[in-house]
Motif scaffolding. Structure first.
Motif, PDB file in Angstrom:
ATOM      1  N   SER A  93       0.808  -1.218   0.000  1.00 18.52           N
ATOM      2  CA  SER A  93       0.000   0.000   0.000  1.00 18.52           C
ATOM      3  C   SER A  93       0.842   1.268   0.000  1.00 18.52           C
ATOM      4  O   SER A  93       0.388   2.325  -0.436  1.00 18.52           O
ATOM      5  CB  SER A  93      -0.934   0.024   1.219  1.00 18.52           C
ATOM      6  N   GLY A  94       2.068   1.166   0.512  1.00 17.67           N
ATOM      7  CA  GLY A  94       2.930   2.341   0.616  1.00 17.67           C
ATOM      8  C   GLY A  94       2.605   3.225   1.807  1.00 17.67           C
ATOM      9  O   GLY A  94       3.289   4.233   2.031  1.00 17.67           O
ATOM     10  N   LYS A  95       1.609   2.839   2.596  1.00 20.64           N
ATOM     11  CA  LYS A  95       1.206   3.656   3.744  1.00 20.64           C
ATOM     12  C   LYS A  95       2.085   3.424   4.970  1.00 20.64           C
ATOM     13  O   LYS A  95       2.008   4.187   5.935  1.00 20.64           O
ATOM     14  CB  LYS A  95      -0.255   3.369   4.103  1.00 20.64           C
ATOM     15  N   TYR A  96       2.876   2.355   4.921  1.00 19.98           N
ATOM     16  CA  TYR A  96       3.679   1.988   6.089  1.00 19.98           C
ATOM     17  C   TYR A  96       5.168   1.976   5.773  1.00 19.98           C
ATOM     18  O   TYR A  96       5.935   1.247   6.405  1.00 19.98           O
ATOM     19  CB  TYR A  96       3.236   0.613   6.615  1.00 19.98           C
ATOM     20  N   ASN A  97       5.578   2.775   4.799  1.00 25.96           N
ATOM     21  CA  ASN A  97       6.988   2.785   4.394  1.00 25.96           C
ATOM     22  C   ASN A  97       7.926   3.111   5.554  1.00 25.96           C
ATOM     23  O   ASN A  97       9.031   2.566   5.643  1.00 25.96           O
ATOM     24  CB  ASN A  97       7.210   3.786   3.268  1.00 25.96           C
ATOM     25  N   ASP A  98       7.480   3.999   6.439  1.00 24.93           N
ATOM     26  CA  ASP A  98       8.333   4.392   7.568  1.00 24.93           C
ATOM     27  C   ASP A  98       8.543   3.253   8.562  1.00 24.93           C
ATOM     28  O   ASP A  98       9.464   3.312   9.385  1.00 24.93           O
ATOM     29  CB  ASP A  98       7.727   5.591   8.307  1.00 24.93           C
ATOM     30  N   ASP A  99       7.697   2.215   8.499  1.00 26.50           N
ATOM     31  CA  ASP A  99       7.788   1.084   9.425  1.00 26.50           C
ATOM     32  C   ASP A  99       8.489  -0.129   8.815  1.00 26.50           C
ATOM     33  O   ASP A  99       8.693  -1.135   9.505  1.00 26.50           O
ATOM     34  CB  ASP A  99       6.385   0.657   9.876  1.00 26.50           C
ATOM     35  N   ALA A 100       8.824  -0.052   7.540  1.00 25.32           N
ATOM     36  CA  ALA A 100       9.420  -1.200   6.864  1.00 25.32           C
ATOM     37  C   ALA A 100      10.813  -1.494   7.399  1.00 25.32           C
ATOM     38  O   ALA A 100      11.607  -0.578   7.657  1.00 25.32           O
ATOM     39  CB  ALA A 100       9.483  -0.954   5.357  1.00 25.32           C
ATOM     40  N   GLN A 101      11.104  -2.791   7.565  1.00 25.22           N
ATOM     41  CA  GLN A 101      12.409  -3.246   8.038  1.00 25.22           C
ATOM     42  C   GLN A 101      12.972  -4.275   7.060  1.00 25.22           C
ATOM     43  O   GLN A 101      12.234  -4.820   6.232  1.00 25.22           O
ATOM     44  CB  GLN A 101      12.293  -3.882   9.418  1.00 25.22           C
ATOM     45  N   LEU A 102      14.263  -4.524   7.164  1.00 24.95           N
ATOM     46  CA  LEU A 102      14.901  -5.552   6.341  1.00 24.95           C
ATOM     47  C   LEU A 102      15.147  -6.794   7.183  1.00 24.95           C
ATOM     48  O   LEU A 102      15.823  -6.741   8.213  1.00 24.95           O
ATOM     49  CB  LEU A 102      16.227  -5.077   5.755  1.00 24.95           C
ATOM     50  N   TYR A 103      14.584  -7.907   6.724  1.00 28.53           N
ATOM     51  CA  TYR A 103      14.828  -9.223   7.305  1.00 28.53           C
ATOM     52  C   TYR A 103      16.067  -9.766   6.585  1.00 28.53           C
ATOM     53  O   TYR A 103      15.999 -10.254   5.465  1.00 28.53           O
ATOM     54  CB  TYR A 103      13.577 -10.066   7.067  1.00 28.53           C
ATOM     55  N   ALA A 104      17.236  -9.591   7.201  1.00 30.60           N
ATOM     56  CA  ALA A 104      18.518  -9.865   6.540  1.00 30.60           C
ATOM     57  C   ALA A 104      18.903 -11.337   6.665  1.00 30.60           C
ATOM     58  O   ALA A 104      18.983 -11.869   7.772  1.00 30.60           O
ATOM     59  CB  ALA A 104      19.608  -8.998   7.163  1.00 30.60           C
TER      60      ALA A 104
END
Length: 199
Positions: A93-104
């Motif tokens: 949705s792009g509404k939660y971009n600030d909450d996105a994390q990388l599962y490395a």
């Protein structure tokens, strides 16, 4: 920026591989991505090579807080709910971009060294070390080793996760001969998305 490497892509299978040299990770439902740092410059790149740096500020800030000044980390960009389960629709949705994390889950370059020829076990060790005191925004993929894979897949399905990815510990990062195997939860929405896409 360092020239981008080709992604190693897991092959779909019906059965989870077993044996002492296999590890098993939860398959998070997100966007495959790569974090590239060279000095103060950080990029987040998609599997298609798109520059997503501007979209995921928490991942970028986390990369800048890592002590190593040059690395390329491979992983999955995710937005997690309160249960720790990735929510693809939230990410898309792009509404939660600030909450996105990388599962490395892998590292393929570090301090100027190309790590693709190292065994996965060695790469995992280096990844864990640079993320030992990881800042919020990038977290290391936990894994289980050996014959537990089929049971782990059952648990993943019970938890309504997308599935698991199994990888051979003694192999290098080989996109042309990838030793990664994915087994998907057929009742997960991601399975339907792929079926709809390919008819």
């Amino acid at each position: 920026m360092t020239k981008p490497f080709e992604f190693c892509k897991p092959v779909s299978k019906q059965a989870v591989p077993t044996g002492p040299d296999w590890i098993h990770e939860v398959k998070y439902d997100g966007y495959r991505g790569r974090v590239i740092r060279h000095g103060d410059a950080v990029q987040v790149r998609s599997k298609a090579g798109l520059d997503l740096t501007y979209r995921y500020p928490m991942i970028v800030e986390a990369a800048r807080m890592i002590r190593a000044k040059q690395f390329i980390v491979d992983g999955e960009i995710c937005v997690m709910d309160v249960r720790g389960i990735s929510q693809f629709d939230w990410l898309h949705s792009g509404k939660y971009n600030d909450d996105a994390q990388l599962y490395a889950f892998d590292i393929i370059a570090l301090d100027g060294d190309d790590l693709r020829g190292l065994e996965l076990e060695q790469r995992k060790s280096k990844l864990a070390k640079i993320l030992e005191r990881r800042p919020q925004g990038i977290f290391v993929a936990p894994f289980e080793r050996g014959d537990i894979g089929p049971q782990l897949f059952e648990v993943a399905c019970d938890m309504e996760l997308e599935g698991i990815v199994s990888k051979h510990l003694k192999r290098g990062y080989r996109p042309k001969l990838c030793d990664w195997v994915k087994v998907k939860n057929r009742s997960h929405p991601a399975f339907s998305r792929v079926a709809d896409q390919f008819g």
